[in-house]
Design an enzyme around this catalytic site. Structure first.
Site, short mmCIF file in Angstrom:
data_model
loop_
_atom_site.label_atom_id
_atom_site.label_comp_id
_atom_site.label_asym_id
_atom_site.label_seq_id
_atom_site.Cartn_x
_atom_site.Cartn_y
_atom_site.Cartn_z
N GLN A 1 47.02 39.81 31.88
CA GLN A 1 45.49 39.00 32.13
C GLN A 1 45.37 38.46 30.13
OE1 GLN A 1 44.11 42.67 33.32
NE2 GLN A 1 41.42 41.64 32.73
N HIS B 1 38.18 47.60 37.78
CA HIS B 1 39.39 46.88 37.46
C HIS B 1 39.69 47.12 38.65
CE1 HIS B 1 42.77 46.14 35.36
NE2 HIS B 1 42.80 47.19 35.26
N CYS C 1 40.86 40.66 36.02
CA CYS C 1 42.21 41.39 37.19
C CYS C 1 42.05 41.32 38.22
CB CYS C 1 41.48 43.26 36.08
SG CYS C 1 39.79 43.01 36.50
#
Ligand SMILES: CCC[C@@H](/C=C/S(=O)(=O)c1ccccc1)NC(=O)[C@H](Cc1ccccc1)NC(=O)N1CCC(N2CCOCC2)CC1
Length: 214
Positions: free
Chosen positions: A19, A161, A25
């Site tokens: 990324q 995340h 993410c």
């Protein structure tokens, strides 16, 4: 439920992506899930566009964060996902250049998956990789093996995340999940994170979703 299962062995997982310096993410977690759902249904693996979500998913915040559950809704609203090749990843917030005629994958909805890790394993083996939220604290200093941090070091209530569970197994007496990360193939175990299965580690079982590909 099989004792071990790995969707990489069934051609349902694209190579590990990166990324870069963008908090996208959540988009990689989303595309990873849909790549898997589509391959399982159509027996072909297509890499899908994260940049389309970063630029065009207005329910989320591009490089400043998002949620797979929002992304599924945006994908339905937009009309589908383009390929990685047609809508390349640049790793920064850009003007939306979505082209509906280039859509290759459509979704008809999404499901929430049980937070019971045995049920998660059954669901995965039957249906495909699972998009999850996780507290990434233990991932910052991960160099391999089965991560099993105490909850005081990885608060299961503060997810930050988005990643993708692609399989599970047991090493000795340690059950583990196989998690695809989006920090490139040099991170962790060739881009993957193995984490203890069955203890709600880092909240990995608290926000499990999948798109439904029509
Ligand atoms: C700044 C965003 C960072 C990004 C991931 C970046 S990262 O680089 O992978 C990373 C993560 C952890 C440590 C170090 C680096 N995190 C996210 O996008 C995480 C991913 C996530 C969290 C919880 C469940 C599932 C997925 N999400 C988030 O950061 N957010 C969730 C959505 C929220 N919006 C608020 C306004 O209303 C719409 C929703 C914004 C914050």
């Amino acid at each position: 439920t099989p004792k071990a299962f790995d969707w990489r062995d069934h051609g349902a997982v694209t190579p590990v992506k990166n990324q870069g310096q963008c908090g996208s993410c959540w988009a990689f977690s989303t595309t990873g899930n849909i790549e898997g759902q589509w391959q399982i249904k159509n027996k072909r693996l297509i890499s899908l566009s994260e940049q389309e979500l970063v630029d065009c998913d207005k329910l989320d915040e591009g490089c400043n964060g998002g949620l797979p559950s929002n992304a599924y809704m945006s994908i339905m609203k937009l009309g589908g996902l383009e390929t990685e090749g047609d809508y390349k990843y640049d790793g920064e917030d850009e003007k939306c250049t979505f082209n509906k005629s280039e859509v290759v994958v459509k979704i008809s909805g999404a499901v929430n998956i049980s937070s019971n890790e045995d049920d998660m394993a059954s669901w995965l083996a039957q249906n495909g990789p699972i998009s999850i939220g996780i507290n990434a604290n233990a991932m910052q200093f991960y160099f391999g093996g089965i991560s099993h941090p105490w909850s005081i070091f990885c608060n299961p209530k503060s997810l930050d995340h988005g990643v993708l569970i692609v399989g599970y197994g047991v090493e000795g007496s340690e059950p583990y999940w196989i998690v695809k990360n989006s920090w490139g193939p040099d991170w962790g175990e060739k881009g993957y994170y193995r984490v203890y299965r069955g203890g709600g580690v880092c909240g990995l079982n608290t926000m499990c979703t999948s798109a439904v590909v029509n």
